[in-house]
Design a protein around this motif. Structure first.
Motif, PDB file in Angstrom:
ATOM      1  N   GLU A 116       0.493 -23.866  -3.512  1.00  0.00           N
ATOM      2  CA  GLU A 116       1.218 -22.797  -2.483  1.00  0.00           C
ATOM      3  C   GLU A 116       1.139 -21.413  -3.094  1.00  0.00           C
ATOM      4  O   GLU A 116       2.040 -20.958  -2.768  1.00  0.00           O
ATOM      5  N   ASP A 362       4.009 -11.773   3.727  1.00  0.00           N
ATOM      6  CA  ASP A 362       4.685 -11.362   4.850  1.00  0.00           C
ATOM      7  C   ASP A 362       3.725 -10.122   5.410  1.00  0.00           C
ATOM      8  O   ASP A 362       3.593  -9.865   6.491  1.00  0.00           O
ATOM      9  N   VAL A 366       1.867 -14.631   7.067  1.00  0.00           N
ATOM     10  CA  VAL A 366       1.657 -15.842   6.535  1.00  0.00           C
ATOM     11  C   VAL A 366       3.181 -16.231   6.209  1.00  0.00           C
ATOM     12  O   VAL A 366       3.834 -15.313   5.559  1.00  0.00           O
ATOM     13  N   ALA A 367       3.556 -17.601   6.831  1.00  0.00           N
ATOM     14  CA  ALA A 367       4.832 -17.800   6.836  1.00  0.00           C
ATOM     15  C   ALA A 367       4.866 -18.222   5.014  1.00  0.00           C
ATOM     16  O   ALA A 367       4.198 -18.815   4.323  1.00  0.00           O
ATOM     17  N   GLN A 368       6.190 -17.946   4.325  1.00  0.00           N
ATOM     18  CA  GLN A 368       6.515 -18.094   3.056  1.00  0.00           C
ATOM     19  C   GLN A 368       6.956 -19.457   2.882  1.00  0.00           C
ATOM     20  O   GLN A 368       7.588 -20.118   3.650  1.00  0.00           O
ATOM     21  N   LYS A 370       8.795 -22.727   1.540  1.00  0.00           N
ATOM     22  CA  LYS A 370      10.251 -22.974   1.248  1.00  0.00           C
ATOM     23  C   LYS A 370      10.459 -23.078  -0.257  1.00  0.00           C
ATOM     24  O   LYS A 370      11.374 -22.747  -0.815  1.00  0.00           O
ATOM     25  N   SER A 376      10.671 -11.318   0.422  1.00  0.00           N
ATOM     26  CA  SER A 376       9.701 -10.323   0.875  1.00  0.00           C
ATOM     27  C   SER A 376      10.206  -9.036   0.736  1.00  0.00           C
ATOM     28  O   SER A 376      11.482  -8.738   1.043  1.00  0.00           O
TER      29      SER A 376
END
Length: 939
Positions: A116, A362, A366-368, A370, A376
């Motif tokens: 990740e 961001d 792209v989604a961060q 969890k 961001s």
């Protein structure tokens, strides 16, 4: 069509085409705005004020200054860990060091975290990605994170300028900074036009080349800078600031490296100028990169992020490098320049290194994940927010290295609190608004105690919140193999410690034990009694205490931490308390007694008014009754182990127990405990006694009560006595409905029958017998890892042997099983010489056989076996099959005729000599363990 008409059509076509082309260009521009190019530049050891824009009037960083002037400058940018390896791991993973546990001397960062990581996610989102320079984190699959990667750093094999000058551009050997800059230019040139790119540049500069006397090496492009400048002396250079540091810092690398770089005025001037020149060299490369972006028309859609991986001391407090929790160590430059946002900002909010991956994600849409801890910074850059929505941040440096004491703390906009991990009593508290140089430590000032407590608590909360979910902590602590020593006395002056290695560790590579004189000290990680230091060993049992002997009748606390298969350090275990007793001849500490209050499993009132109670299991204990009466009465109470026709068998025979007594009850009293009569046989001089505080106990399961009125099930309690036993250490289930209860019965029997803390024969005599005890020992080991009973019984037999010949030969077997299960040799060392007598080797008669008919079986030999009454003689057990006289084996002729005629080689002799052979093998092994090779040959 005439010429004029053709020209008009061409003009119309041109304008139409131009409009279409313009429209396409606008569409492409709009696409580029949603997917900007990203260049992330990371410098090595650049402190926050090593930047012209930060107010440094000496250093020349015009290109960095332009980025700051046009973009967003974060005045309070913080690295959560001020060391390059851990900081870079945090930047890749978006996690605190406490979570990823990666630093120097560990194995690869966990795959779970790199799966990740920002480069992997950006690449998967369609970006063309590249990395050049110092990766700084061990990860075997880093090549898969980028489309193009070249991982390199200073060349440590060269103790001179070649550490920075070993890479080539064409035929020219160039400085690493120049080399990295050129790779960036080549990457931008070759980046596919149809994709946005994300380029990560990791300069080795301005990191000192530690193994070279000159330390700093720069490119010729900056060689003439600062020649005519006098660098001002560092702040806080006086002795008092150095002396205020903890001993571990004063004696560690921080001061040693100050001696390398800054301990004389001449050296200080040369080194700081070299440091500045290296940063100016990076600035030159940034200028080249920005020129190329402009030439290629990419400058309006390329976001540039510049950050340092950690801060740096340039002689302040007479120290060098980073590692510590002061702002000079954790405060770094951070600039985000987004050409699409025409707004400059100077931001006071704390931004962190772990915010970088969230910011890059961001920007790329792209989604961060969890799992990331950072936030961001894009909302601040775009002006949608003016802060990062955080108040308190965790700062830490956890590398366990003897020359750099690890530390941990928290920082807010106004306050900072930190402490040293290996001595939490050394704490520092600063008000950063009033005291930005962190001079006035407020820890001991009464008016700041509430603030101190608040920040301590915050540190505890954040440390727990960010603990690595993949790392285990040692559990199952034992002292002298006792799992819960709070309720007993340790009588070994140098006890053994043990613990369970967490499964997450896979294997243990090292450990560290602390023993403290108080709860306060152990909580502060102060091993004032013993600090084992880091011991490189996989051993987790039988670790002998290694300092000055403990004091008798004293209380101690201990705990342990380990290094896992990748050399990641665990948190300390929960501390365990233990109490010493009187030290004497014996080694084995008695484990504590468990008293269980058991309620009836079945309760019935009979037709005749009597009551029948079944407690479900037999146990050694007594009975407690809650009973109210309006007049004096006598209750008849029967206790038993066996039923006959649904009632307690009052004549069960053998050693099955039955008791009957009268209990007088009276008004005003409601609670009664029956008083049993002691059995003379099992409470005599030779019997193992229970503590004086215990009542007389008897084994029973069933109870009958006559003469009572209105008894209820809850009025009755079996007070059962056991030695320490953990039901959770073993289990067994199968599809066989008979086998399961057999297992349960056997397991419980082991618990119930070891109630005295020794392996006794039962309730008949309550005396240990060697062969019975050996079977008990093996049975006990199969259901619970409890060793104190066996060890105490072994020591008992060395002082109180029993009469059967074969039984003497079981003692060595018990020693051996104890060693095999515990790994401990203390009993062997203590009793090696008297144990040789118990092998009966002195009764050897011929051809390696022994016999109790030997003339050597004398009173003197009986004394060697431990018998107080030396008129006794060991005797062969007679409950064997009939003797077989035709053996073909003859006794020595020198034996008296009467003894020769009386001796036959029976099955008993066969058993005895089989045990004897086993004893010889065991004693040979013991001789080897004790480094007695000559005796080993004798065996």
């Amino acid at each position: 069509m005439n010429l004029n008409q053709s020209g008009i059509l061409l003009l119309i076509s041109f304008f139409l085409f131009s409009g279409i082309e313009k429209s396409l260009a606008q569409d492409k521009s709009e696409h580029k705005k949603t997917k900007p190019n990203i260049i992330f530049i990371l410098t090595d050891d650049q402190r926050w004020d090593a930047l012209g824009y930060a107010g440094n009037t000496i250093i020349q960083t015009p290109e960095m200054d332009k980025l700051a002037q046009s973009g967003v400058y974060f005045r309070n940018a913080i690295v959560t860990t001020p060391i390059c390896s851990a900081s870079r791991a945090s930047i890749f993973s978006g996690l605190h060091e406490r979570t990823h546990k990666y630093t120097f001397q560990t194995g690869d960062i966990r795959r779970e975290y790199m799966d990740e990581s920002y480069p992997k996610l950006i690449k998967e989102a369609g970006y063309y990605t590249g990395f050049f320079g110092k990766f700084g984190v061990n990860f075997s699959e880093k090549e898969h994170l980028f489309d193009v990667i070249d991982d390199y750093d200073r060349n440590g094999s060269f103790p001179d300028r070649r550490g920075y000058f070993y890479k080539k551009i064409g035929q020219d050997t160039v400085h690493l900074t120049r080399y990295t800059g050129q790779q960036a230019l080549d990457f931008i040139e070759k980046a596919p036009a149809e994709k946005p790119f994300c380029l990560s540049l990791s300069f080795s500069a301005p990191h000192a080349h530690d193994n070279a006397p000159e330390q700093y090496f720069w490119d010729e492009g900056t060689a003439n800078l600062y020649n005519d400048v006098v660098i001002p002396d560092p702040d806080l250079r006086e002795d008092k600031y150095f002396n205020a540091l903890p001993e571990g810092v004063r004696n560690g690398f921080s001061h040693v490296r100050w001696g390398w770089r800054f301990d004389t005025p001449e050296k200080y001037q040369e080194m700081v100028k070299g440091y500045y020149r290296m940063i100016s060299g990076i600035d030159l490369e940034i200028a080249k990169i920005r020129r190329q972006l402009k030439e290629k028309g990419l400058d309006k859609n390329t976001v540039i992020i510049l950050m340092g991986d950690n801060g740096y001391f340039l002689g302040e407090r007479q120290i060098a490098d980073k590692w510590l929790m002061y702002d000079l160590s954790i405060n770094v430059p951070l600039i985000i320049y987004d050409p699409r946002v025409q707004k400059h900002q100077d931001v006071e909010a704390m931004a962190l290194n772990i915010d970088i991956p969230a910011t890059i994600a961001d920007l790329a849409g792209v989604a961060q994940p969890k799992s990331w801890h950072g936030k961001s910074l894009v909302p601040i850059v775009t002006g949608k927010s003016d802060n990062v929505q955080r108040d308190t941040v965790l700062i830490e440096h956890l590398w366990e290295f003897k020359d750099i004491p690890p530390s941990e703390g928290v920082r807010t906009a106004e306050w900072k609190y930190f402490r040293y991990v290996n001595d939490k009593s050394w704490e520092e508290l600063y008000n950063l608004k009033k005291d930005p140089k962190e001079i006035d430590n407020l820890v001991k000032k009464p008016e700041y105690q509430n603030q101190l407590k608040t920040l301590r608590n915050e540190l505890g909360i954040l440390a727990k919140k960010y603990a690595d979910p993949y790392s285990g902590i040692p559990t199952g602590l034992t002292v002298e193999y006792i799992r819960d020593p709070r309720f007993t006395k340790i009588i070994d002056i140098k006890p053994e410690f043990g613990w369970v290695v967490p499964k997450e560790a896979v294997i243990q590579k090292a450990y560290q034990i602390l023993v403290s004189s108080s709860k306060e000290n152990i909580d502060k990680n102060i091993g004032d009694i013993w600090n084992s230091g880091v011991v490189r060993s996989s051993k987790s049992v039988d670790i002998e205490y290694g300092a000055e002997p403990l004091k008798p009748n004293s209380s101690y606390f201990w705990k342990v931490r380990i290094f896992d298969q990748d050399n990641r350090l665990s948190e300390y275990s929960e501390p365990q308390q233990f109490q010493t007793g009187e030290f004497g001849e014996k080694l084995t500490s008695h484990n504590w007694f468990q008293i269980e209050k058991i309620k009836p499993a079945a309760f019935k009132k009979n037709d005749d008014g009597s009551y029948f109670i079944d407690f479900g299991k037999d146990a050694f204990g007594t009975l407690e009754i809650n009973y109210s009466t309006q007049k004096s009465e006598k209750l008849t109470i029967r206790l038993g182990e066996k039923l006959l026709d649904g009632k307690i068998d009052r004549n069960p025979g053998g050693t099955i127990r039955y008791s009957e007594l009268k209990l007088e009850v009276s008004p005003g009293k409601t609670n009664y405990q029956i008083e049993l009569k002691a059995d003379e046989r099992n409470t005599g001089k030779a019997a193992v006694a229970l503590p004086d505080s215990f009542p007389v106990v008897t084994p029973f399961r069933y109870v009958e009560i006559e003469g009572a009125n209105n008894l209820k099930s809850e009025d009755l309690t079996q007070i059962a006595y056991f030695n320490y036993f953990d039901n959770n250490t073993s289990s067994f289930t199968s599809s066989d409905t008979i086998l399961n209860p057999v297992w349960d019965l056997c397991k419980y029997s082991q618990k119930a029958t070891s109630f005295t803390g020794y392996y006794i024969d039962g309730d008949r005599e309550r005396i240990p017998y060697e062969a019975d005890a050996y079977l008990n020992q093996l049975s006990h080991y199969s259901v619970d890892n409890e060793y104190a009973i066996a060890r105490k019984t072994i020591e008992y037999f060395m002082e109180f042997p029993t009469w059967p010949t074969e039984w003497q030969l079981h003692v060595a077997l018990m020693f051996y099983q104890d060693y095999m299960y515990t790994g401990n040799t203390e009993l062997i060392e203590k009793y090696y010489e008297p144990l040789k007598h118990k092998t009966l080797m002195e009764l050897e008669v011929q051809e390696g056989l022994i016999s109790t008919h030997s003339p050597k079986l004398t009173g003197a030999f009986m004394a060697k076996l431990g018998f107080a009454d030396t008129t006794q003689r060991v005797r062969d057990i007679v409950d064997w099959p009939p003797a077989q006289k035709d053996t073909g084996w003859k006794l020595p002729k020198e034996w008296p005729q009467g003894e020769r005629d009386g001796f036959v080689f029976t099955p008993v002799n066969t058993v005895i000599n089989s045990f004897y052979y086993m004893n010889m093998v065991i004693m040979a092994e013991f001789a080897r363990l004790l480094n007695k090779p000559d005796e080993e040959l004798d065996f």
